[in-house]
Design an enzyme around this catalytic site. Structure first.
Site, PDB file in Angstrom:
ATOM      1  N   HIS A   1      71.021  44.204   1.672  1.00  0.00           N
ATOM      2  CA  HIS A   1      70.905  45.526   1.053  1.00  0.00           C
ATOM      3  C   HIS A   1      70.632  45.353  -0.433  1.00  0.00           C
ATOM      4  CE1 HIS A   1      75.420  44.843   0.535  1.00  0.00           C
ATOM      5  NE2 HIS A   1      74.958  44.888  -0.694  1.00  0.00           N
TER       6      HIS A   1
ATOM      7  N   HIS B   1      79.648  49.185  -4.272  1.00  0.00           N
ATOM      8  CA  HIS B   1      79.318  48.648  -5.600  1.00  0.00           C
ATOM      9  C   HIS B   1      79.783  49.617  -6.677  1.00  0.00           C
ATOM     10  CE1 HIS B   1      76.557  47.107  -2.556  1.00  0.00           C
ATOM     11  NE2 HIS B   1      76.455  46.018  -3.276  1.00  0.00           N
TER      12      HIS B   1
ATOM     13  N   HIS C   1      70.999  36.206  -4.911  1.00  0.00           N
ATOM     14  CA  HIS C   1      70.625  37.017  -6.075  1.00  0.00           C
ATOM     15  C   HIS C   1      71.715  37.026  -7.136  1.00  0.00           C
ATOM     16  CE1 HIS C   1      72.965  40.111  -3.917  1.00  0.00           C
ATOM     17  NE2 HIS C   1      72.753  41.028  -4.823  1.00  0.00           N
TER      18      HIS C   1
ATOM     19  N   GLU D   1      78.145  37.671  -1.268  1.00  0.00           N
ATOM     20  CA  GLU D   1      78.127  38.734  -0.255  1.00  0.00           C
ATOM     21  C   GLU D   1      77.715  38.210   1.129  1.00  0.00           C
ATOM     22  OE1 GLU D   1      75.767  42.092  -1.509  1.00  0.00           O
ATOM     23  OE2 GLU D   1      76.888  42.349  -3.357  1.00  0.00           O
TER      24      GLU D   1
HETATM   25 FE   FE2 Z   1      75.469  44.179  -2.670  1.00  0.00          FE
END
Ligand code: FE2
Lengths: 131, 285
Positions: free
Chosen positions: B12, B61, B199, B246
């Protein structure tokens, strides 16, 4: 990239040290608690409007220190993260100002948002050592 | 007895959602079109599978939860889970917003009861829960609104250290499996886990992209998860960026499945600043 162009940034390294990485710890969360509460208030449209109408008056309601207020006024994205601002919270402030992730990242990396956007993804390669 | 019929791991990221909205207006960003094309087979598979329920392990988040109280694990028990406003307003911008993801409180309470009382997973129960891009960014790629099955979201703290260990996330998946099998209905359940792949979105390592790491992860998830679980979370972060932690969420999906699964589909691409991958597993019928 043409041969004569100088890459503006070094390839990302494989360490977790600042300024490469600001690992978000419990201590950072304590330090940045009020700053994050202010920034996260901006997920409400009415609060975004109020902030844009009068930044100083809006921030006065959030018990921020003078330094924190100055960091917001200066759009000092890197300073805000160092002060304990969580990227995901500070991003709400950027969003309110019509900016995005790349503006924060550009400030972190010492470039501008368009250049950073053009540079991504910044490919590296490494996989875990086999046992 | 209810049973788990399949598992889906999927990335995501906010830009994935924005790219979808632009794409639906005929304005695909070139960097994102491959992800759309690459997820078409998943949408078909999901439509064929037609699960009765979805259990989705994801992370927020700072869009629903804030630091006043940030749960390490939380479960949503509500009739509907609307989109969170992440600062840019509801998506798609300018159009009618996506409808809320439906919930099923009977199913969710039964799951909660088993997870807390039998499995000792002390989840925070949320009777109101807005979902952010952790769910709404990929959902329209794999299904059309109105969304095809009620969802029970389980939120994991990935925002502030200490985060749960990889072992604990794997154990959560195993507990979800037992909880589903304990249900008295004959529901067919799909378990989804979502987390960005490699990321990092702050610091001078902003934009780090390690596709080899993402491929390594996908290649080993089905048959070699113990090696992935044993790798320290700091190693995932060091090699793939801080947000690569994650990936640990995906262990909950794999651990909810048996060792008899088939890998139905796998795809991986790196559009911009988040490694995007998807993997679909199915239990034998
Ligand atoms: Fe995330």
């Amino acid at each position: 990239m043409p041969a004569d162009a100088t890459p503006p940034l070094q390839s990302p390294g494989f360490d977790l040290d600042e300024p490469g990485t600001y690992l978000y710890s419990g201590r950072a969360s304590t330090r940045g608690f009020r700053l994050n509460r202010f920034a996260l208030s901006l997920t409400k449209p009415a609060n975004r409007e109020a902030f844009l109408a009068d930044e100083a008056a809006y921030m006065a309601g959030y018990d921020l220190s003078e330094d924190e207020t100055a960091l917001v006024r200066a759009r000092d994205w890197t300073g805000l993260l160092k002060a304990g601002g969580h990227l995901q919270a500070i991003l709400k402030l950027a969003a309110t100002l019509g900016l995005n992730l790349y503006h924060i990242g550009a400030h972190n990396t010492g470039t501008d948002a368009d250049s950073l956007y053009a540079m991504c993804p910044r490919g590296v390669s490494a996989t875990p050592e086999p046992e | 007895m209810a049973r788990i019929v399949g598992g889906l791991g999927i990335s995501h990221t906010p830009s994935m959602g924005l790219a979808f909205d632009a794409g639906m207006k005929g304005e695909w960003e070139p960097a994102w079109k491959p992800w759309f094309d690459g997820t078409r087979p998943v949408k078909e598979w999901l439509a064929d599978l037609a699960p009765d329920h979805i259990v989705c392990v994801y992370n927020d988040h700072l869009n629903h939860f804030t630091f006043e109280a940030y749960p390490t694990f939380a479960i949503g028990v509500a009739d509907a889970f609307p989109q969170a406003d992440e600062g840019w307003g509801p998506r798609p911008a300018g159009g009618p917003p996506f409808p809320p993801v439906p919930g099923d409180t009977d199913f969710a309470w039964a799951l909660t009861e088993h997870l807390i009382r039998t499995e000792s997973f002390d989840l925070t129960v949320c009777q109101e829960l807005a979902l952010d891009h952790g769910v709404y960014s990929w959902l329209p790629y794999i299904a059309d609104a109105p969304w095809p099955a009620p969802m029970t979201p389980i939120a994991v703290n990935m925002i502030r250290h200490p985060i749960p260990t990889a072992q604990r996330l794997r154990d959560l998946g195993a507990a979800i499996r037992r909880a589903v099998e304990n249900l008295e209905s004959d529901a067919r359940v799909l378990v989804i886990a979502t987390g960005g792949m490699s990321h990092q979105i702050s610091g001078t390592r902003f934009g780090i992209a390690n596709e080899d790491l993402d491929r390594y992860f996908l290649a080993n998830l089905k048959d070699n998860m113990p090696a992935l679980v044993d790798l320290p979370q700091t190693e995932w972060m060091r090699l793939g960026g801080t947000e690569a932690a994650e990936l640990g969420i995906w262990f909950a999906m794999r651990a909810a499945l048996s060792d008899r699964i088939d890998e139905i589909y796998r795809y991986q691409v790196f559009p911009k600043i988040t490694g995007c991958g998807v993997i679909a597993f199915q239990e034998p019928s």
